[in-house]
Design a protein around this motif. Structure first.
Motif, PDB file in Angstrom:
ATOM      1  N   ARG A 134       9.905  11.506   7.769  1.00 38.01           N
ATOM      2  CA  ARG A 134      10.086  10.142   7.487  1.00 38.01           C
ATOM      3  C   ARG A 134       8.736   9.417   6.560  1.00 38.01           C
ATOM      4  NH1 ARG A 134       9.314   5.916  12.183  1.00 38.01           N
ATOM      5  NH2 ARG A 134       7.209   6.424  11.960  1.00 38.01           N
ATOM      6  N   ALA A 135       7.656  10.122   6.561  1.00 36.69           N
ATOM      7  CA  ALA A 135       6.492   9.514   5.754  1.00 36.69           C
ATOM      8  C   ALA A 135       6.866  10.215   4.517  1.00 36.69           C
ATOM      9  CB  ALA A 135       5.406   9.845   6.226  1.00 36.69           C
ATOM     10  N   LEU A 136       7.178  11.499   4.233  1.00 42.98           N
ATOM     11  CA  LEU A 136       7.310  12.120   3.095  1.00 42.98           C
ATOM     12  C   LEU A 136       8.399  11.642   2.186  1.00 42.98           C
ATOM     13  CD1 LEU A 136       7.150  15.859   4.288  1.00 42.98           C
ATOM     14  CD2 LEU A 136       5.376  14.484   2.793  1.00 42.98           C
ATOM     15  N   ILE A 191       0.862  -1.127  -0.034  1.00 41.93           N
ATOM     16  CA  ILE A 191      -0.093  -0.048  -0.051  1.00 41.93           C
ATOM     17  C   ILE A 191       0.843   1.328  -0.117  1.00 41.93           C
ATOM     18  CG2 ILE A 191      -1.745   1.392   1.342  1.00 41.93           C
ATOM     19  CD1 ILE A 191      -2.781  -1.406   2.223  1.00 41.93           C
ATOM     20  N   LEU A 192       1.984   1.347   0.931  1.00 45.62           N
ATOM     21  CA  LEU A 192       2.897   2.312   0.716  1.00 45.62           C
ATOM     22  C   LEU A 192       3.383   2.649  -0.664  1.00 45.62           C
ATOM     23  CD1 LEU A 192       4.560   4.294   2.736  1.00 45.62           C
ATOM     24  CD2 LEU A 192       6.278   2.611   2.726  1.00 45.62           C
ATOM     25  N   LEU A 215       0.874   6.073  -0.869  1.00 47.52           N
ATOM     26  CA  LEU A 215       0.035   6.248   0.482  1.00 47.52           C
ATOM     27  C   LEU A 215       0.747   6.113   1.621  1.00 47.52           C
ATOM     28  CD1 LEU A 215      -3.028   7.147   1.368  1.00 47.52           C
ATOM     29  CD2 LEU A 215      -3.292   4.398   1.438  1.00 47.52           C
ATOM     30  N   SER A 216       1.254   7.115   2.396  1.00 49.33           N
ATOM     31  CA  SER A 216       1.913   7.211   3.507  1.00 49.33           C
ATOM     32  C   SER A 216       1.209   7.460   4.823  1.00 49.33           C
ATOM     33  CB  SER A 216       3.011   8.142   3.247  1.00 49.33           C
ATOM     34  OG  SER A 216       4.008   7.899   4.174  1.00 49.33           O
ATOM     35  N   HIS A 217       1.829   6.992   5.619  1.00 47.73           N
ATOM     36  CA  HIS A 217       0.881   6.961   7.148  1.00 47.73           C
ATOM     37  C   HIS A 217       1.802   7.534   8.295  1.00 47.73           C
ATOM     38  CE1 HIS A 217      -2.109   4.545   9.991  1.00 47.73           C
ATOM     39  NE2 HIS A 217      -1.849   5.994  10.447  1.00 47.73           N
ATOM     40  N   VAL A 218       1.196   8.764   8.765  1.00 48.88           N
ATOM     41  CA  VAL A 218       2.112   9.130  10.180  1.00 48.88           C
ATOM     42  C   VAL A 218       1.264   8.666  11.309  1.00 48.88           C
ATOM     43  CG1 VAL A 218       3.065  11.259  11.292  1.00 48.88           C
ATOM     44  CG2 VAL A 218       2.937  11.141   8.692  1.00 48.88           C
ATOM     45  N   PRO A 219       1.728   7.839  12.058  1.00 52.00           N
ATOM     46  CA  PRO A 219       0.960   7.135  12.991  1.00 52.00           C
ATOM     47  C   PRO A 219       0.624   7.848  14.262  1.00 52.00           C
ATOM     48  CG  PRO A 219       2.764   5.944  13.143  1.00 52.00           C
ATOM     49  CD  PRO A 219       2.789   7.011  11.685  1.00 52.00           C
TER      50      PRO A 219
END
Length: 234
Positions: A147-149, A73-74, A78-82
């Motif tokens: 990190r997500a970017l 998915i990444l 699509l990136s996720h900052v939890p």
């Protein structure tokens, strides 16, 4: 860009998300607001493939995500900052950022993006060799976003970026979210600071006990009396 239809998520028999349907168009900032336990984080985790869902559909750029592994998915952009940052505390700032680019092979592009992150977050450059666990809360949030970017996402999921931060730091984080969006990255934002979230978003969905109870233009919801009394403390 992202479309969710009738999503249902259960945790050990508890019905956490009940027929959630929402969409995010390319270039938008869309926010999910609601009280603790409303289902905001569960929605983001279902999108990222971190929690299974019993029924419903999640589509990202036309790809059905239900059977796709989180790292795949990444790779779709699509990136996720939890929630709670989830940086790697024993690794340095640089190592955390490098991990964000682990799916990439373009060394020049990675170097360019690294410089771009340091331009957005000069504090990270000052602490490049410092262990991430020794950073302040605001700096850790910057690192998690950076990190997500680093995987060059087309869309970024942000879960409670202002949590536990001083008001001045929160303003800086929200300014950066707008800057990221202005650079072409679509944003889905989960945020308990409803006032800040609605002030920068294009559209908003309000969740209560796992259901969407209201949706609309964010600026209009900011003026809605029910929203003001329930979520803005006015």
């Amino acid at each position: 860009m992202l479309k969710i239809d009738n999503l249902n998520v259960y945790y050990e028999g508890i019905h956490a998300l009940k027929d959630i349907s929402l969409e995010v168009n390319q270039g938008e900032i869309v926010t999910l607001i609601g009280a603790n336990g409303a289902g905001k984080t569960s929605t983001l985790r279902a999108i990222s493939g971190l929690v299974p869902y019993k029924s419903g559909d999640i589509n990202f750029k036309g790809n059905a995500l239900k059977t796709i592994a989180p790292h795949k998915i990444l790779s779709l952009g699509l990136s996720h900052v939890p929630e709670g940052r989830k940086i790697f505390p024993e690794l340095t700032v640089m190592e955390n950022l490098e991990l964000g680019a682990y799916l990439r092979k373009d060394k020049k592009g990675i170097a360019t993006d690294m410089e771009s992150i340091f331009t957005k977050f000069p504090r990270l450059k000052e602490r490049i060799k410092q262990r991430a666990g020794t950073l302040s809360g605001g700096e850790q949030q910057m690192l998690a976003m950076g990190r997500a970017l680093m995987c060059r996402p087309e869309m970024i999921l942000l879960d409670e970026p202002s949590m536990g931060l001083a008001p001045l730091v929160v303003k800086g984080i929200f300014d950066t979210i707008q800057e990221i969006n202005a650079g072409g990255t679509t944003v889905l934002l989960v945020e308990q600071n409803a006032h800040m979230a609605l002030s920068i978003a294009d559209r908003a969905y309000v969740l209560e006990t796992g259901s969407i109870v209201l949706e609309g233009n964010a600026k209009e919801l900011l003026q809605d009396d029910k929203i003001r009394s329930a979520y803005l403390g006015e």
